[in-house]
Design an enzyme around this catalytic site. Structure first.
Site, mmCIF file in Angstrom:
data_model
loop_
_atom_site.group_PDB
_atom_site.id
_atom_site.type_symbol
_atom_site.label_atom_id
_atom_site.label_comp_id
_atom_site.label_asym_id
_atom_site.label_seq_id
_atom_site.Cartn_x
_atom_site.Cartn_y
_atom_site.Cartn_z
ATOM 1 C CE1 TYR A 1 -4.186 -2.379 4.918
ATOM 2 C CE2 TYR A 1 -2.793 -0.389 4.548
ATOM 3 C CZ TYR A 1 -3.521 -1.524 4.011
ATOM 4 O OH TYR A 1 -3.683 -1.449 2.709
ATOM 5 C CB SER B 1 -0.740 -0.112 1.172
ATOM 6 O OG SER B 1 -1.579 1.304 1.558
HETATM 7 N N1 NAD Z 1 -8.716 -0.431 -1.504
HETATM 8 C C1 NAD Z 1 -7.397 0.236 -1.054
HETATM 9 O O1 NAD Z 1 -7.687 1.556 -1.400
HETATM 10 C C2 NAD Z 1 -6.228 -0.211 -1.032
HETATM 11 C C3 NAD Z 1 -5.071 0.624 -1.112
HETATM 12 C C4 NAD Z 1 -3.847 -0.046 -0.953
HETATM 13 C C5 NAD Z 1 -3.944 -1.481 -0.643
HETATM 14 N N2 NAD Z 1 -5.116 -2.284 -0.621
HETATM 15 C C6 NAD Z 1 -4.862 -3.551 -0.337
HETATM 16 O O2 NAD Z 1 -5.396 -4.426 -1.514
HETATM 17 C C7 NAD Z 1 -5.728 -5.562 -1.008
HETATM 18 C C8 NAD Z 1 -7.119 -6.022 -1.661
HETATM 19 O O3 NAD Z 1 -7.926 -5.027 -1.051
HETATM 20 P P1 NAD Z 1 -9.394 -4.657 -1.721
HETATM 21 O O4 NAD Z 1 -9.455 -3.170 -1.589
HETATM 22 O O5 NAD Z 1 -9.633 -5.069 -3.400
HETATM 23 O O6 NAD Z 1 -10.445 -4.967 -0.662
HETATM 24 P P2 NAD Z 1 -11.388 -6.474 -0.571
HETATM 25 O O7 NAD Z 1 -11.944 -6.526 0.666
HETATM 26 O O8 NAD Z 1 -12.361 -6.659 -1.951
HETATM 27 O O9 NAD Z 1 -10.268 -7.770 -0.514
HETATM 28 C C9 NAD Z 1 -9.935 -8.272 0.242
HETATM 29 C C10 NAD Z 1 -10.228 -9.900 0.495
HETATM 30 O O10 NAD Z 1 -9.442 -10.400 1.316
HETATM 31 C C11 NAD Z 1 -10.353 -11.520 1.813
HETATM 32 N N3 NAD Z 1 -9.731 -11.963 3.244
HETATM 33 C C12 NAD Z 1 -9.887 -11.403 4.471
HETATM 34 N N4 NAD Z 1 -9.176 -12.218 5.609
HETATM 35 C C13 NAD Z 1 -8.816 -13.182 4.771
HETATM 36 C C14 NAD Z 1 -8.413 -14.464 5.272
HETATM 37 N N5 NAD Z 1 -7.827 -14.661 6.320
HETATM 38 N N6 NAD Z 1 -8.108 -15.662 4.514
HETATM 39 C C15 NAD Z 1 -8.480 -15.311 2.979
HETATM 40 N N7 NAD Z 1 -9.160 -14.241 2.469
HETATM 41 C C16 NAD Z 1 -9.315 -13.237 3.278
HETATM 42 C C17 NAD Z 1 -11.791 -10.882 2.207
HETATM 43 O O11 NAD Z 1 -12.726 -11.893 2.125
HETATM 44 C C18 NAD Z 1 -11.683 -10.018 0.711
HETATM 45 O O12 NAD Z 1 -12.311 -10.806 -0.330
HETATM 46 C C19 NAD Z 1 -5.719 -5.812 0.252
HETATM 47 O O13 NAD Z 1 -4.361 -6.532 0.683
HETATM 48 C C20 NAD Z 1 -5.754 -4.324 0.707
HETATM 49 O O14 NAD Z 1 -4.862 -4.004 1.866
HETATM 50 C C21 NAD Z 1 -6.334 -1.708 -0.906
#
Ligand code: NAD
Length: 249
Positions: free
Chosen positions: A160, A145
């Site tokens: 985080y 991130s």
């Molecule tokens: N959305 C943002 O602004 C952003 C920015 C930077 C980084 N990220 C990172 O991107 C990644 C995806 O995030 P997203 O925004 O697409 O959200 P998202 O919630 O759609 O994706 C996260 C997924 O992880 C799954 N998950 C959570 N705990 C789990 C576990 N113990 N075992 C298996 N699966 C599990 C959830 O069910 C979900 O489907 C994350 O790592 C997040 O930290 C997101």
């Protein structure tokens, strides 16, 4: 551009809804001819996404996984390898976030964040790599991130940021350790994107981003699909910023 993804088997770990990075990435991989495995702790969500991907015209199945549980991860990799005879690509997307300050944080909240975002990322790689070694080929892309680069302060708390900083370090370590096995490990560090991960109003943020907007999932997916391509085989251990110019370090 068409990359050499035809019949490559790709596991998208953390794929249970159509709003996040995982579905956008799966769709782009599907367009390139890859076979898709949507894996998530939310089994029902992963099944629904796999069904949508099949309706989109791609080959897709769903499997359950809890990334914090090594046995669950081993079971996922074994199941995929026994079904397809190969694991070519891991998209390590699973993660959680929590907005909290240091002095309010419990050890329980810290441990959960590290378990899912850092240990989970490690265990996915540890359990997938032996199968990639069998075929002398593998591409892994992890999710960090922008917060890990700039110290955060917007969404994710210090746990985080620590976990995502660890993911960047792990990417470097494993990227170096396994490159001679034909396996590359890279990472993307997205800026904010309204995926539903956080219940927040993102609108005011756009003005502070040089590109004038927050990210959309396809911005991140495009970088991931490039890094996981056969053609990107000389790139390993890097973290690519996908943040519209918000942070360039
Ligand atoms: N959305 C943002 O602004 C952003 C920015 C930077 C980084 N990220 C990172 O991107 C990644 C995806 O995030 P997203 O925004 O697409 O959200 P998202 O919630 O759609 O994706 C996260 C997924 O992880 C799954 N998950 C959570 N705990 C789990 C576990 N113990 N075992 C298996 N699966 C599990 C959830 O069910 C979900 O489907 C994350 O790592 C997040 O930290 C997101």
């Amino acid at each position: 551009m068409k990359f050499s993804y035809q019949d490559r088997v790709a596991i998208i770990v953390g794929c249970s809804n159509t709003k996040g990075f995982a579905y956008a990435t799966a769709k782009m991989l599907g367009e390139q001819g890859a076979v898709l495995v949507a894996a998530d702790i939310n089994e029902e969500g992963a099944r629904a996404v796999a069904e949508i991907l099949r309706q989109d015209g791609y080959q897709a199945i769903a499997l359950p996984v809890d990334v914090t549980d090594e046995a669950s991860q081993e079971n996922l990799m074994k199941t995929v390898y026994e079904k397809y005879g190969r694991i070519d690509v891991i998209m390590n997307v699973a993660g959680i976030s929590q907005s909290i300050r240091t002095l309010e944080m419990t050890t329980k909240a810290w441990d959960r964040m590290i378990a899912i975002n850092l240990t989970g990322t490690f265990l996915t790689m540890k359990t997938a790599i032996p199968y990639m070694q069998k075929n002398g080929y593998g591409r892994i892309v992890n999710l960090a991130s922008v917060s890990a680069k700039n110290g955060g302060g917007v969404f994710g708390g210090p746990h985080y940021i620590a976990a995502k900083s660890g993911v960047i370090g792990l990417t470097r370590a494993l990227g170096k350790e396994f490159v001679r096995d034909g396996i590359t490990v890279n990472c993307v560090a997205p800026g904010p994107c309204n995926t539903g991960l956080l219940d927040t109003d993102f609108t005011p943020m756009a003005a502070g981003i040089p590109a004038g907007r927050i990210a959309v999932p396809d911005d991140v997916a495009a970088a991931m699909v490039f890094l996981a391509s056969e053609e990107a085989g000389y790139i390993t251990g890097v973290t690519v910023n996908v943040n519209g110019g918000a942070y360039m370090g």
